[in-house]
Scaffold this motif. Structure first.
Motif: not given
Ligand code: PLP
Length: 284
Positions: A7, A10, A75
């Protein structure tokens, strides 16, 4: 679902295919901080402790990372949830001062970068003790911040690997500080002793839990530095880290160490594993 998930700001995908920006200040200066923990049942262990330390490291490096704790958790969870099933995963994330043209001075108006990865992890058996080498601690004095500047630790772990060992214990003169990527504590006469959290060591999350578990089980704890001689003569030496939990030490520089308080060290290891299992088992 991917085996290794990457990752970056985003974007998510198989780690092997992800790319980072050439302006990322991690590449030039190691200008960032990181965190890592193990994940079981898709639950990251001790996540709030890691996020507390993350925000503290960011504050100390003056990195203006604005994402709120719950958003960071979300996230991280996205990346964890995109990983193929495995009993345990390793979760790593780092935040850097962001992307800009190389210049030592902080860039203005730049968003910090967030990079995350998750990969399968096999936890070491705590029944197999560690072998250590000892080395002079030649790191700079911001060891309380979990920065990306890890060259001395990389070199120390390479020397340990070449010697067929698991970790390197570091000392400044006679004073033991910590290991290249772990903390170290000793048991002597029934007391658990470990270096205080000053700028010479990283305030390890595993160290913190070990001390709390010792107190819960009636083992007195002293946060005072100890010397290499005291380490060599300890009843037991214990190396702690998020990836390996609590490892007993059996030798340093090939000289046998510890082995004189198996009951207390086993009690601490069992208590730690039990805490890990309990806190990574979903309820309901
Ligand atoms: N000390 C150093 C230098 C480390 O790099 C680490 C972990 O990466 C530790 C100690 C152990 O910290 P924790 O228990 O939070 O993993």
């Amino acid at each position: 679902m991917w085996k290794n998930v990457g990752y970056y700001n985003g974007e998510m995908g198989p780690l092997e295919e992800m790319k980072v920006s050439m302006g990322d200040r991690a590449l030039y200066f190691g200008d960032g901080i990181y965190e890592a923990t193990c994940v079981a049942n898709r639950i990251p262990f001790a996540i709030d402790d890691h996020l507390d330390r993350m925000y503290n490291s960011l504050r100390l490096l003056e990195i203006p990372f604005k994402m709120e704790r719950e958003q960071v958790k979300a996230e991280l969870q996205k990346v964890i949830d995109a990983a193929e099933d495995n009993p345990v995963h390793f979760l790593y994330w780092q935040i850097t001062r962001g992307n800009s043209m190389r210049n030592h001075v902080f860039p203005q108006g730049v968003e910090p970068s967030l990079m995350i990865f998750v990969k399968p992890h096999t936890m070491k058996s705590m029944d197999v003790p560690y072998k250590l080498i000892s080395l002079e601690d030649n790191r700079f004095k911001l060891c309380n911040i979990k920065t990306l500047n890890l060259i001395p630790s990389v070199l120390a772990n390479q020397r340990a690997a070449e010697a067929g060992c698991d970790e390197a214990v570091l000392h400044r003169g006679s004073r033991v500080t910590e290991c290249a990527h772990s903390n170290i504590s000793i048991l002597k006469d029934g007391v658990l002793r470990t270096a205080p959290t000053d700028e010479l060591i990283l305030p390890g999350i595993t160290r913190k839990h070990l001390l709390a578990l010792a107190r819960e089980h009636g083992i007195p704890v002293v946060e005072e530095p100890f010397s290499m001689v005291e380490l060599m003569n300890a009843d037991e030496a214990i190396v702690t880290s998020s990836s390996a939990l609590c490892m007993r030490v059996e030798s340093i520089d090939r000289i046998p160490v510890g082995g004189k308080d198996p009951r207390r060290i086993k009690l601490l290891q069992d208590a730690y594993l039990e805490k890990f299992r309990r806190e990574t088992t979903s309820v309901g």
